[in-house]
Structures are given as C-alpha cells and as structure tokens.
Design a protein around this motif. Structure first.
Motif, PDB file in Angstrom:
ATOM      1  N   TYR A  47      -1.842  -9.898  -1.135  1.00 33.68           N
ATOM      2  CA  TYR A  47      -2.690  -9.675  -2.238  1.00 33.68           C
ATOM      3  C   TYR A  47      -4.153 -10.784  -1.932  1.00 33.68           C
ATOM      4  O   TYR A  47      -4.191 -11.848  -2.026  1.00 33.68           O
ATOM      5  CB  TYR A  47      -2.299 -10.239  -3.472  1.00 33.68           C
ATOM      6  N   TRP A  74      -1.136   5.836  -0.702  1.00 34.99           N
ATOM      7  CA  TRP A  74      -2.636   6.560  -0.654  1.00 34.99           C
ATOM      8  C   TRP A  74      -2.641   7.555   0.498  1.00 34.99           C
ATOM      9  O   TRP A  74      -3.269   8.719   0.344  1.00 34.99           O
ATOM     10  CB  TRP A  74      -3.743   5.675  -0.330  1.00 34.99           C
ATOM     11  N   ARG A 110       1.191   0.074   0.079  1.00 37.91           N
ATOM     12  CA  ARG A 110      -0.312   0.887  -0.021  1.00 37.91           C
ATOM     13  C   ARG A 110      -0.315   1.879   0.809  1.00 37.91           C
ATOM     14  O   ARG A 110      -0.709   3.059   0.117  1.00 37.91           O
ATOM     15  CB  ARG A 110      -1.105  -0.333   0.618  1.00 37.91           C
ATOM     16  N   HIS A 111       0.030   1.919   2.066  1.00 32.95           N
ATOM     17  CA  HIS A 111      -0.215   3.463   2.762  1.00 32.95           C
ATOM     18  C   HIS A 111       0.716   4.417   2.339  1.00 32.95           C
ATOM     19  O   HIS A 111       0.307   5.616   2.191  1.00 32.95           O
ATOM     20  CB  HIS A 111       0.296   2.920   4.278  1.00 32.95           C
ATOM     21  N   TYR A 135      -3.695  -2.789  -9.573  1.00 34.41           N
ATOM     22  CA  TYR A 135      -4.249  -3.236  -8.454  1.00 34.41           C
ATOM     23  C   TYR A 135      -2.973  -3.950  -7.676  1.00 34.41           C
ATOM     24  O   TYR A 135      -2.607  -3.716  -6.539  1.00 34.41           O
ATOM     25  CB  TYR A 135      -5.080  -4.615  -8.477  1.00 34.41           C
ATOM     26  N   THR A 193      -0.481  -1.126  -6.386  1.00 35.41           N
ATOM     27  CA  THR A 193      -1.109  -0.216  -5.285  1.00 35.41           C
ATOM     28  C   THR A 193      -1.597  -0.925  -4.040  1.00 35.41           C
ATOM     29  O   THR A 193      -1.473  -0.165  -2.882  1.00 35.41           O
ATOM     30  CB  THR A 193      -2.180   0.898  -5.808  1.00 35.41           C
ATOM     31  N   ASP A 194      -1.813  -2.147  -4.252  1.00 37.27           N
ATOM     32  CA  ASP A 194      -2.582  -2.676  -3.033  1.00 37.27           C
ATOM     33  C   ASP A 194      -1.605  -3.707  -2.310  1.00 37.27           C
ATOM     34  O   ASP A 194      -1.858  -4.418  -1.319  1.00 37.27           O
ATOM     35  CB  ASP A 194      -3.810  -3.611  -3.299  1.00 37.27           C
ATOM     36  N   ASN A 195      -0.204  -3.657  -2.640  1.00 39.77           N
ATOM     37  CA  ASN A 195       0.823  -4.466  -1.908  1.00 39.77           C
ATOM     38  C   ASN A 195       0.882  -3.790  -0.547  1.00 39.77           C
ATOM     39  O   ASN A 195       1.140  -2.514  -0.446  1.00 39.77           O
ATOM     40  CB  ASN A 195       1.996  -4.221  -2.637  1.00 39.77           C
ATOM     41  N   PRO A 196       1.202  -4.522   0.613  1.00 38.31           N
ATOM     42  CA  PRO A 196       1.290  -3.948   1.976  1.00 38.31           C
ATOM     43  C   PRO A 196       2.288  -3.159   2.159  1.00 38.31           C
ATOM     44  O   PRO A 196       2.559  -2.290   3.031  1.00 38.31           O
ATOM     45  CB  PRO A 196       1.190  -5.113   2.884  1.00 38.31           C
TER      46      PRO A 196
END
Length: 259
Positions: free
Chosen positions: A40, A203, A199-200, A190, A193-196
């Motif tokens: 993060y 999105w 994330r991919h 956040y 959705t932005d956790n590695p």
C-alpha cells in the motif's frame, strides 16, 4: 492501522483460497507488514509524511507568500519530471510533500487568493479535464499505452485538486450523514482495490478498464466503476466495523470479569 492489517490479511487469504494468487514467503511478509512493503504505497507514504510534518511545519511557518509560492513551483517542477521517466523525484513521498505544501499555502493565504473568482476555478477544472482526456486519447493512439494515464498524474492533477479545494473552502458549511458514511468508505475502497494481490484482477478482469482507455467518455465509465467499488466497500467495511465492535465489547467484558 487496524483497517490496513484487516484488509491486507483478508485479501491475502481470499486470493489464496480462490487461486488468484500463489502464496509465497514474500507475499506472506507483504500481507503481515503492508506498511513497510510496496503493498500500500499510500499508507507507507502517509506514515513517512506524518513523521516529517513537524519539520515541514517549520518551513511552512517561516516562508512568506512569495517564498511559499516559489517553493511550490520548484517542488511541482521536480515532481513533474517523473512524467519524462526521470526517477529522481518520482517517489510517492515526494508527491505527498508537494500536496502538503499546496495545502498549507491555500490555508495560509486564503485572503490573498480571494481575487481569483470562483467561476474561474470551475472553468479551470473543466479545461484541465478536457486537456487530460485529449492527452490520454492522443498519447494512446501515438502508441504510449498505459503511459498516457501517467501523464495526468502530476501537474494537471495538482492544479485541478487545488481548484476543487478552494471551491470547497469557499462553500457554505453543511452536514450530510450520507456523505460522511461514503467518506469513511473511501479508504476501505482503496485498501480493497489497490492491494497487489487483487489489483490487476479487479481492474483487468472484472472492470477491464484497459479496453476503454482510448475512449473520450472513459470518465463516465470510471464513475460507474467507482460507484460499484464504493457500494461493495461500504458493505464489506460495515461488516468489518461490526466485527471490530463485537471484538471490542467482548474484550471489555472479559477485562471486567477478570477484575
């Protein structure tokens, strides 16, 4: 930090169980210590900024209007170099420092900025939005792909955000429980959705945003995606809050019984 650990470990377990991510020693360390890894970036950079604030405050207080403005332009120039893949000033902490001094400047010199008409701030936001969309579409068709989005991250984003912040400062104060509830959910959105680890998957596989990157109406699709993310995050975070409340009440009850 409780939220960060909760979502970090939760997403690790869920992605492992669904075979979205293969577990490894490195991933376990990332899940357990999200604030010292690249899991993060926002949380890590925020912690670093908080530690620097006492020293940054000294600089902010000592500077006059012209000195503060000169510092802002200098930091913006350095930070914008990252658009040209110059890594010298591209770390997230650098951007946080720029945002911090923009905030102190707007707060400190509100009276001097009053001559800037509110309609001009609205016009600035619209112009920046058009420039961002045009730049994304043009750069995408020139073959720059995802780098076209990278171009909108810095100078245009900072100017637009500053204009929005000034408009909010000039607006009448009001209270809205709905807005407050949504605001509490944004950080959770956040973290989700932005956790590695996910994330991919979110999105690229669920929303497939890469398919619409070269479309001028991509902001509308982005708003739909954000709305769905906020709804899911609101539900998940409400359950998390209830779980934490139950744990807290249980701990207080046990502590009372022991005494």
């Amino acid at each position: 930090m409780q939220e960060v650990w909760f979502y970090s470990i939760l997403i690790f377990v869920v992605t492992w169980a669904l075979n979205i991510m293969q577990p490894s020693f490195e991933n376990v360390i990332k899940a357990l210590f999200p604030f010292i890894s690249q899991e993060y970036w926002f949380v890590t950079a925020y912690i670093m900024l908080v530690l620097l604030i006492p020293f940054l405050n000294i600089v902010s207080v000592q500077l006059d209007f012209r000195g503060h403005l000169a510092l802002l332009f200098t930091l913006l120039l350095f930070d914008t170099l990252s658009l040209f893949r110059n890594g010298t000033m591209s770390d997230y902490l650098a951007s946080f420092i720029v945002v911090y001094f923009i905030g102190t400047f707007l707060r400190k010199y509100q009276d001097k900025l009053k001559p800037i008409k509110t309609w001009r701030l609205h016009a600035t936001i619209i112009i920046i939005w058009i420039l961002e969309m045009l730049s994304m579409v043009i750069l995408y068709h020139m073959g720059y792909g995802s780098n076209s989005v990278h171009f909108t991250d810095k100078l245009l984003g900072f100017v637009g955000a500053a204009a929005i912040f000034l408009i909010v400062l000039r607006s009448k104060k009001f209270y809205s429980p709905i807005i407050n509830k949504i605001a509490k959910t944004v950080f959770s959105a956040y973290l989700l959705t932005d956790n590695p680890f996910i994330r991919h998957f979110v999105w690229d596989h669920i929303f497939q945003t890469y398919k619409f990157q070269d479309q001028f109406w991509v902001p509308l699709y982005g708003l739909v995606c954000i709305a769905l993310v906020i709804i899911v995050a609101f539900i998940v975070d409400s359950l998390r809050a209830k779980l934490f409340q139950i744990i807290k009440l249980h701990s207080i009850s046990n502590s009372t019984n022991i005494k």
